[in-house]
Design a protein around this motif. Structure first.
Motif, PDB file in Angstrom:
ATOM      1  N   ARG A  55     141.399  16.052   9.934  1.00  0.00           N
ATOM      2  CA  ARG A  55     142.808  16.047  10.344  1.00  0.00           C
ATOM      3  C   ARG A  55     143.675  15.293   9.331  1.00  0.00           C
ATOM      4  O   ARG A  55     144.744  15.757   8.951  1.00  0.00           O
ATOM      5  CB  ARG A  55     142.948  15.429  11.730  1.00  0.00           C
ATOM      6  N   LEU A  56     143.187  14.122   8.901  1.00  0.00           N
ATOM      7  CA  LEU A  56     143.938  13.319   7.932  1.00  0.00           C
ATOM      8  C   LEU A  56     144.108  14.074   6.620  1.00  0.00           C
ATOM      9  O   LEU A  56     145.217  14.162   6.079  1.00  0.00           O
ATOM     10  CB  LEU A  56     143.218  11.991   7.686  1.00  0.00           C
ATOM     11  N   ALA A  57     143.027  14.635   6.107  1.00  0.00           N
ATOM     12  CA  ALA A  57     143.099  15.367   4.838  1.00  0.00           C
ATOM     13  C   ALA A  57     143.941  16.634   4.998  1.00  0.00           C
ATOM     14  O   ALA A  57     144.662  17.016   4.074  1.00  0.00           O
ATOM     15  CB  ALA A  57     141.703  15.714   4.337  1.00  0.00           C
ATOM     16  N   ALA A  58     143.866  17.276   6.147  1.00  0.00           N
ATOM     17  CA  ALA A  58     144.670  18.478   6.380  1.00  0.00           C
ATOM     18  C   ALA A  58     146.163  18.141   6.388  1.00  0.00           C
ATOM     19  O   ALA A  58     146.981  18.916   5.881  1.00  0.00           O
ATOM     20  CB  ALA A  58     144.263  19.144   7.689  1.00  0.00           C
ATOM     21  N   THR A  59     146.508  16.989   6.940  1.00  0.00           N
ATOM     22  CA  THR A  59     147.902  16.551   6.941  1.00  0.00           C
ATOM     23  C   THR A  59     148.366  16.277   5.518  1.00  0.00           C
ATOM     24  O   THR A  59     149.461  16.687   5.106  1.00  0.00           O
ATOM     25  CB  THR A  59     148.073  15.286   7.807  1.00  0.00           C
TER      26      THR A  59
END
Length: 176
Positions: A55-59
């Motif tokens: 989720r963090l990397a996707a953001t």
């Protein structure tokens, strides 16, 4: 006119000579080629790779892809204006007026930002290539037209990590 101003009137600006000559063509092709490569990547392979990220990397990927797209569109706009001047479609004064709308200071997050190491290699390559091209175009623009240097480090990375985090949060929670 004194001697100093006479000498400065004869100064040859290499960037100006490059932009307003046939040697501009390779730079133009490189810039437009990078725009195409980025579009193909983001619409194809990049989309699939983004789905595999945390989720963090996707953001971070979403924020960086917006920055990448913005950066490349601004560089492409600058290149198109210079090509128009080079071909005689616009005067240098018209280009100078229009290019004031072009921003050549789209930074990128620090490579130590949370999630950066998870970003796909091809995506990071596009970011780095776009930052190098933007830096080159910005230097040429400053030499030809003058102007202030933006608050960006030489690598094109943001200087303020807090700003990076705020941007990520705004991107993650903005549902306008």
């Amino acid at each position: 006119m004194n001697e100093t101003s006479k000498g400065s009137a004869k100064t040859i600006k290499l960037a100006e000579r490059r932009v307003f000559s046939q040697s501009f063509k390779p730079l133009y092709q490189e810039g437009m080629g990078l725009v195409e490569q980025a579009a193909e990547y983001l619409d194809g392979k990049g989309r699939a790779e983004a789905k595999k990220l945390s989720r963090l990397a996707a953001t971070l990927y979403a924020a960086e892809s917006m920055r990448l797209t913005t950066r490349l569109m601004q560089v492409a706009s600058w290149l198109l204006l210079q090509r128009a001047a080079n071909s005689g479609e616009m005067t240098r004064d018209q280009v100078a007026s229009e290019k004031s709308k072009v921003r050549l200071d789209t930074a990128s997050a620090n490579n130590d930002a949370a999630g950066w190491v998870e970003l796909p290699k091809d995506f990071l390559d596009l970011i780095n290539r776009s930052l190098r091209l933007q830096a080159l175009v910005r230097r040429m623009d400053e030499e030809i037209y003058g102007g202030a240097v933006p608050d960006v480090s030489p690598s094109g990375r943001r200087v303020n990590p807090v700003s990076d985090q705020i941007t990520l949060l705004n991107t993650a929670f903005a549902r306008g």
